[in-house]
Write an enzyme that holds these catalytic residues in place. Structure first.
Site, PDB file in Angstrom:
ATOM      1  N   SER A  25      78.131  45.546  94.254  1.00 23.77           N
ATOM      2  CA  SER A  25      76.971  46.145  94.831  1.00 23.77           C
ATOM      3  C   SER A  25      75.772  45.279  95.013  1.00 23.77           C
ATOM      4  O   SER A  25      75.692  44.401  94.013  1.00 23.77           O
ATOM      5  CB  SER A  25      76.307  47.064  93.657  1.00 23.77           C
ATOM      6  OG  SER A  25      75.136  47.554  94.016  1.00 23.77           O
ATOM      7  N   GLU A 165      73.247  45.799  83.051  1.00 21.51           N
ATOM      8  CA  GLU A 165      72.128  45.138  83.665  1.00 21.51           C
ATOM      9  C   GLU A 165      70.762  45.490  82.845  1.00 21.51           C
ATOM     10  O   GLU A 165      69.713  44.986  83.383  1.00 21.51           O
ATOM     11  CB  GLU A 165      72.030  45.055  85.021  1.00 21.51           C
ATOM     12  CG  GLU A 165      73.327  44.843  85.739  1.00 21.51           C
ATOM     13  CD  GLU A 165      74.142  43.889  85.519  1.00 21.51           C
ATOM     14  OE1 GLU A 165      75.385  44.306  84.952  1.00 21.51           O
ATOM     15  OE2 GLU A 165      73.735  42.815  85.989  1.00 21.51           O
ATOM     16  N   TYR A 167      69.572  48.525  82.736  1.00 22.81           N
ATOM     17  CA  TYR A 167      68.954  49.702  83.265  1.00 22.81           C
ATOM     18  C   TYR A 167      68.985  51.009  82.411  1.00 22.81           C
ATOM     19  O   TYR A 167      69.655  50.824  81.338  1.00 22.81           O
ATOM     20  CB  TYR A 167      69.666  50.058  84.713  1.00 22.81           C
ATOM     21  CG  TYR A 167      69.355  49.091  86.019  1.00 22.81           C
ATOM     22  CD1 TYR A 167      68.003  48.634  86.481  1.00 22.81           C
ATOM     23  CD2 TYR A 167      70.174  48.182  86.433  1.00 22.81           C
ATOM     24  CE1 TYR A 167      67.672  47.893  87.280  1.00 22.81           C
ATOM     25  CE2 TYR A 167      69.799  47.216  87.298  1.00 22.81           C
ATOM     26  CZ  TYR A 167      68.471  47.173  87.863  1.00 22.81           C
ATOM     27  OH  TYR A 167      68.409  46.338  88.711  1.00 22.81           O
ATOM     28  N   ARG A 215      79.884  50.851  85.624  1.00 21.10           N
ATOM     29  CA  ARG A 215      79.760  49.390  85.347  1.00 21.10           C
ATOM     30  C   ARG A 215      79.230  49.378  83.986  1.00 21.10           C
ATOM     31  O   ARG A 215      78.009  49.798  83.460  1.00 21.10           O
ATOM     32  CB  ARG A 215      78.550  49.029  86.233  1.00 21.10           C
ATOM     33  CG  ARG A 215      78.291  47.547  86.106  1.00 21.10           C
ATOM     34  CD  ARG A 215      78.925  46.842  87.490  1.00 21.10           C
ATOM     35  NE  ARG A 215      78.807  45.337  87.329  1.00 21.10           N
ATOM     36  CZ  ARG A 215      77.810  44.540  88.074  1.00 21.10           C
ATOM     37  NH1 ARG A 215      76.956  45.178  88.941  1.00 21.10           N
ATOM     38  NH2 ARG A 215      77.763  43.284  87.755  1.00 21.10           N
ATOM     39  N   HIS A 253      68.893  42.080  82.844  1.00 24.86           N
ATOM     40  CA  HIS A 253      67.725  41.362  83.793  1.00 24.86           C
ATOM     41  C   HIS A 253      66.936  40.507  82.897  1.00 24.86           C
ATOM     42  O   HIS A 253      66.329  39.471  83.539  1.00 24.86           O
ATOM     43  CB  HIS A 253      67.131  42.277  84.697  1.00 24.86           C
ATOM     44  CG  HIS A 253      68.208  42.763  85.675  1.00 24.86           C
ATOM     45  ND1 HIS A 253      68.858  41.885  86.572  1.00 24.86           N
ATOM     46  CD2 HIS A 253      68.138  43.701  86.444  1.00 24.86           C
ATOM     47  CE1 HIS A 253      69.472  42.301  87.463  1.00 24.86           C
ATOM     48  NE2 HIS A 253      69.098  43.750  87.435  1.00 24.86           N
ATOM     49  N   ARG A 289      80.398  34.853  89.530  1.00 23.17           N
ATOM     50  CA  ARG A 289      80.576  33.242  89.698  1.00 23.17           C
ATOM     51  C   ARG A 289      82.059  33.413  90.151  1.00 23.17           C
ATOM     52  O   ARG A 289      82.785  32.316  89.843  1.00 23.17           O
ATOM     53  CB  ARG A 289      80.251  32.330  88.748  1.00 23.17           C
ATOM     54  CG  ARG A 289      78.640  32.012  88.826  1.00 23.17           C
ATOM     55  CD  ARG A 289      78.420  31.510  89.994  1.00 23.17           C
ATOM     56  NE  ARG A 289      78.481  29.880  90.003  1.00 23.17           N
ATOM     57  CZ  ARG A 289      79.297  29.401  90.785  1.00 23.17           C
ATOM     58  NH1 ARG A 289      79.561  29.909  92.113  1.00 23.17           N
ATOM     59  NH2 ARG A 289      79.454  28.109  90.758  1.00 23.17           N
ATOM     60  N   GLN A 340      69.027  31.554  96.989  1.00 25.57           N
ATOM     61  CA  GLN A 340      67.768  31.542  97.726  1.00 25.57           C
ATOM     62  C   GLN A 340      67.438  32.167  98.926  1.00 25.57           C
ATOM     63  O   GLN A 340      66.288  32.805  99.079  1.00 25.57           O
ATOM     64  CB  GLN A 340      67.929  30.056  98.224  1.00 25.57           C
ATOM     65  CG  GLN A 340      67.442  28.918  97.448  1.00 25.57           C
ATOM     66  CD  GLN A 340      67.452  27.533  98.008  1.00 25.57           C
ATOM     67  OE1 GLN A 340      68.210  26.758  97.679  1.00 25.57           O
ATOM     68  NE2 GLN A 340      66.436  27.155  98.997  1.00 25.57           N
ATOM     69  N   CYS A 342      69.274  35.431  99.264  1.00 25.56           N
ATOM     70  CA  CYS A 342      69.705  36.844  98.712  1.00 25.56           C
ATOM     71  C   CYS A 342      68.955  37.353  97.757  1.00 25.56           C
ATOM     72  O   CYS A 342      67.970  38.051  97.922  1.00 25.56           O
ATOM     73  CB  CYS A 342      71.294  36.836  98.393  1.00 25.56           C
ATOM     74  SG  CYS A 342      71.747  35.534  97.318  1.00 25.56           S
ATOM     75  N   CYS A 354      71.796  35.249 103.916  1.00 28.05           N
ATOM     76  CA  CYS A 354      72.478  34.216 103.037  1.00 28.05           C
ATOM     77  C   CYS A 354      72.185  32.868 103.517  1.00 28.05           C
ATOM     78  O   CYS A 354      72.132  32.670 104.801  1.00 28.05           O
ATOM     79  CB  CYS A 354      74.057  34.320 103.220  1.00 28.05           C
ATOM     80  SG  CYS A 354      75.158  33.131 102.650  1.00 28.05           S
ATOM     81  N   LYS A 422      75.570  21.751  90.609  1.00 25.97           N
ATOM     82  CA  LYS A 422      75.462  21.920  92.397  1.00 25.97           C
ATOM     83  C   LYS A 422      76.677  21.428  93.045  1.00 25.97           C
ATOM     84  O   LYS A 422      76.815  21.265  94.116  1.00 25.97           O
ATOM     85  CB  LYS A 422      74.392  21.315  92.812  1.00 25.97           C
ATOM     86  CG  LYS A 422      72.764  22.020  92.262  1.00 25.97           C
ATOM     87  CD  LYS A 422      71.705  21.646  93.300  1.00 25.97           C
ATOM     88  CE  LYS A 422      70.575  22.457  93.046  1.00 25.97           C
ATOM     89  NZ  LYS A 422      69.395  22.114  93.752  1.00 25.97           N
ATOM     90  N   ARG A 558      51.209  15.670  90.422  1.00 26.42           N
ATOM     91  CA  ARG A 558      49.751  15.495  90.304  1.00 26.42           C
ATOM     92  C   ARG A 558      48.859  16.664  90.122  1.00 26.42           C
ATOM     93  O   ARG A 558      47.769  16.923  89.635  1.00 26.42           O
ATOM     94  CB  ARG A 558      49.585  14.738  91.682  1.00 26.42           C
ATOM     95  CG  ARG A 558      49.998  13.408  91.781  1.00 26.42           C
ATOM     96  CD  ARG A 558      49.647  12.789  93.161  1.00 26.42           C
ATOM     97  NE  ARG A 558      50.161  13.529  94.143  1.00 26.42           N
ATOM     98  CZ  ARG A 558      50.124  13.491  95.512  1.00 26.42           C
ATOM     99  NH1 ARG A 558      49.420  12.477  95.880  1.00 26.42           N
ATOM    100  NH2 ARG A 558      50.523  14.099  96.418  1.00 26.42           N
TER     101      ARG A 558
END
Ligand code: NAP
Ligand code: SF4
Length: 667
Positions: A25, A165, A167, A215, A253, A289, A340, A342, A354, A422, A558
């Site tokens: 989802s 999650e 909810y 879920r 979350h 992932r 970034q 999504c 995406c 990364k 700074r």
């Protein structure tokens, strides 16, 4: 076939899924927009055509008070069912199946009518919810059942009930959020009554031939979450109540543990689903992932789960499944887990897309139509802007030549992929390398193109990128000082004390890199984040271990105010938490005075201080490299400037790639 387990059909008795791939989802933002359903149909159609076995929609509330925001989408009427038929039709026409996700936000609702098991405000919540009365509980159960019934009327193949999650349903299950004294609180059996009654009511309403996915939060990652024994008990009861498939939920979350960001190792949580294998007889889906067919196949082949759920990988490439089936995995545009374009967009109420595929959710708007013109186009620079433009131009049928001054393509991504966590960025370079080859694009590496050569092209694209800004600082030529590009490229040995000047995305990356523990594995990563693999502690969280830093680091800017979070709305806190755990000193409001043999002198809080560092790494932003533009103008050559060459401030790959594709769509 290279992925035999992935492409094995799954027999659910009353229906069959053609493979083991579930598209998880994702809320796109199109669910609520005026003409969103046409665009959403095109989005789902492309993924169904791309081979996904079962698609799950973004979350729809079963009633008004369950909406996440006042204007979030709701699905609770025959009118809604009619409206959704365009989505189910689009998926069925393309050979796929689709389930509607029903999500009641509970205390995560961003409106004052929020309801929950108890009136406890979430740490990330905007409103304290009201405790649900018996009547409200019974109504909500009926609303879930009615919504599932309408989903069947809309020709959905099933529903997914969001029980994880953090909810509403999760809020009933865990003592963290449920302190009721009635039949819906207290003992674990009472707390799980709510999800079980929902499933029983749905099954009664929709009959036997309708998929119900639940879920299930298998690892809450918050204090007072469930233990593993409790998860097993609930899973078994859900099976008895009529659930067809159990999907895995990892982390609320509000949990302060990364679960899907790029620094999370691939398939980092499949072991959680695996623990439930043989405890129930219905299929188990694992997620988080999983972004390549190899990882997915390995999970299935080793019996960790019966299906894999991937969500963001289908934003990155709608053809993921077909490419895997046709043994063209080298051409898969891989999700790099950056969030970034999504999740960061969704949290800012912007349409999801995406970073590596700006056409995602813009299927009807950002179109690369084949061109009826023949044009020859030269692209100078093979960073993200140049590459995305080149492959998009070739897709439209143009003849493209790419010139790159360096020995390899990829630009700034060659640096990004060296940052611990990364490593995924190298997949984007692999994708573009293969696309260039596949589309017969001429690539000239180690090549400084001359003006005479550029004259032969109908159009020239200047995508020459950026170079590090060299700030004016006394002693900036001292051997202690090094710019971030040189550091990341050459990785010279650093001393025990290091100052990082500049705390933008790159400063944070560099501070992470120089404090990274050696030989990280999945187990050491789980340990770093205090995750209990036995899930004996509630929520799977162990008491915190104290981290021993190996190097003393100062990260500075700074500006006054917040430091260490970086640009990502959904990932900033992970960067900051990581640096805090590693004992990095984060200083805002700094004035840099000079560097000499003693170290770096700064003024901070109106005091001059010496940081007796061995090295100073400059991460002070970038400036455009676009000297060519002037010469092109003089020579009257038709050109366009994109990416960092166009604008270096706040440049990120999202803008560079999008700019490249957009330009290509218009030429
Ligand atoms: P940046 O985000 O613009 O940060 C530049 C840093 O340098 C700031 O902390 C700025 O802070 C400092 N600075 C600017 N001028 C300076 C000067 N003359 N002397 C000393 N300090 C100076 O740039 P970046 O870190 O190079 O990142 C480049 C782009 O890549 C950004 O758009 C970034 O979003 C993107 N990126 C993103 C990620 C990610 O995880 N999403 C990671 C890396 C990079 P002060 O002016 O307050 O000192
Ligand atoms: Fe994946 Fe980043 Fe694209 Fe989101 S924006 S789908 S995380 S590559």
């Amino acid at each position: 076939m290279s992925y035999p387990h992935l492409f094995q059909p799954l027999d659910l008795g009353f229906t069959q899924l053609k493979n083991r791939v579930l598209m998880g989802s994702m809320h796109t933002g199109l669910e609520e927009s005026n003409d969103g359903f046409k665009k959403l149909s095109a989005f789902y159609a492309a993924r169904a055509k791309g081979g996904v076995g079962l698609i799950v929609t973004g979350g729809f509330a079963p009633n008004f008070r369950g909406r996440l925001t006042p204007f979030s989408a709701q699905f609770s009427s025959s009118r809604a069912a009619e409206k959704h038929k365009v989505l189910t039709q689009a998926v069925h026409d393309n050979g796929g199946k689709i389930a509607l996700q029903l999500l009641h936000a509970g205390r995560y609702a961003m409106h004052p009518l929020a309801l929950s098991a108890s009136d406890i405000r979430a740490p990330i919540g905007m409103f304290t919810p009201s405790q649900m009365s018996e009547r409200q509980i019974q109504k909500t159960i009926r609303d879930f059942a009615n919504s599932a019934y309408f989903a069947k009327q809309a020709n959905y193949d099933g529903v997914e009930i969001m029980g994880s999650e953090g909810y509403l349903i999760n809020q009933f299950i865990c003592a963290r959020t449920n302190v009721r004294y009635d039949n819906w609180g207290g003992s674990y059996q009472n707390r799980i009554r709510f999800p079980l009654e929902i499933i029983k009511a749905i099954r009664e309403k929709v009959g036997a031939d309708f998929i119900i996915i639940f879920r299930l939060s298998m690892l809450d990652l918050v204090e007072q979450g469930s233990t593993f024994d409790e998860v097993v008990e609930l899973a078994q009861e859900l099976e008895k109540a009529g659930v067809t498939i159990l999907n895995t939920g990892i982390g609320w979350h509000e949990a302060r543990i990364p679960t899907i960001a790029t620094q999370v190792p691939r398939a980092a949580f499949s072991w959680v689903t695996e623990k439930l294998k043989n405890k129930v007889s219905i299929p188990l889906v694992t997620c988080n992932r999983i972004n390549t067919p190899e990882v997915a196949e390995n999970i299935l082949a080793t019996g960790q789960a019966d299906m894999v759920s991937m969500a963001r990988p289908f934003l990155a490439d709608p053809e993921f499944v077909n490419k895997a089936e046709q043994n063209k995995t080298e051409l898969i545009n891989t999700c790099i887990g950056c969030n970034q374009a999504c999740l960061d967009h969704v949290f800012k109420a912007k349409r999801a897309t995406c970073l590596v595929n700006p056409q995602a959710c813009y299927e009807t708007e950002l179109v690369l139509e084949p061109s009826d013109k023949t044009k020859s186009i030269g692209v100078i620079g093979a960073g993200m802007a140049g590459l995305s433009c080149a492959v998009s131009l070739a897709e439209r049928g143009y003849q493209v030549t790419v010139f790159e001054r360096n020995e390899r393509i990829g630009g700034q991504f060659n640096l990004a992929m060296q940052i611990p966590g990364k490593e995924e960025f190298k997949e984007t370079i692999r994708y573009f390398t293969n696309k260039l080859d596949h589309q017969n694009i001429v690539v000239k590496l180690n090549y400084s193109v001359e003006m005479d050569e550029l004259r032969q092209f109908d159009e020239v694209i200047v995508a020459t990128g950026v170079k590090p800004r060299a700030p004016q600082l006394e002693g900036s030529e001292h051997p202690k000082v090094i710019d971030y590009q040189t550091y990341i490229k050459n990785q010279p040995t650093l001393g025990q004390k290091v100052a990082v000047v500049g705390a933008g995305g790159i400063g944070i990356d560099v501070a992470t890199m120089i404090t990274e523990p050696e030989n990280q594995t999945l187990d050491t990563w789980l340990q770093d984040w205090d995750i209990d693999k036995n899930i004996e502690f509630e929520g799977g969280l162990k008491p915190q271990d104290t981290y021993k830093p190996t190097r003393e680091v100062w990260l500075m800017q700074r500006k006054k105010g917040s430091i260490g979070k970086g640009p990502g709305k959904t990932t900033g806190w992970i960067h900051k938490r990581t640096l805090e755990k590693r004992g990095v000193n984060m200083l805002a409001g700094v004035e840099y005075l000079k560097v000499n043999d003693d170290g770096l002198y700064i003024r901070h809080n109106e005091e001059v201080k010496l940081l007796d560092v061995d090295h100073v790494i400059m991460c002070a932003g970038q400036v455009s490299v676009n000297e060519l533009a002037e010469a092109l103008t003089i020579n009257e050559i038709n050109y366009h400037v994109i990416g960092g060459a166009d604008y270096a401030g706040e440049l990120d790959a999202k803008r560079a790639i999008r700019q490249g594709v957009e330009l290509a769509s218009k030429l």
